[in-house]
Design a protein around this motif. Sequence first.
Motif: not given
Length: 68
Positions: A12-13, A22-24, A35-38, A43-48
Motif C-alpha cells: 500500500r502507498k 516519491g512514492c513509497v 518498503i519499496r518504490d512504487s 526492483g529492490p525491497k527493504l525489509f526491517i
Amino acid sequence: MTEPNPSVPNWRKATASQGSQGCVELAKVHGVVGIRDSKDPDGPKLFIDRNAWRALADRVGRGELDIA
C-alpha cells in the motif's frame, strides 16, 4: 471471497507519499515491514523489523535525516 495469501505482501502507498512524486509503498510481511518504490515494484525491497520502522519514521518526521 478468497482469503488473502499471507506469503504475498499486500503493498500500500505510504500515507506520507500520497500525492508526491516519491512514492513509497509498505507491506507487513511476517512480522517485518517491507518498503519499496512504487515506480519499480519488481526492483529492490527493504525489509526491517517493526521497531526499526517506527524509529526511522519518527526520525524522518522530526526532520533529523536528510532524505532529499
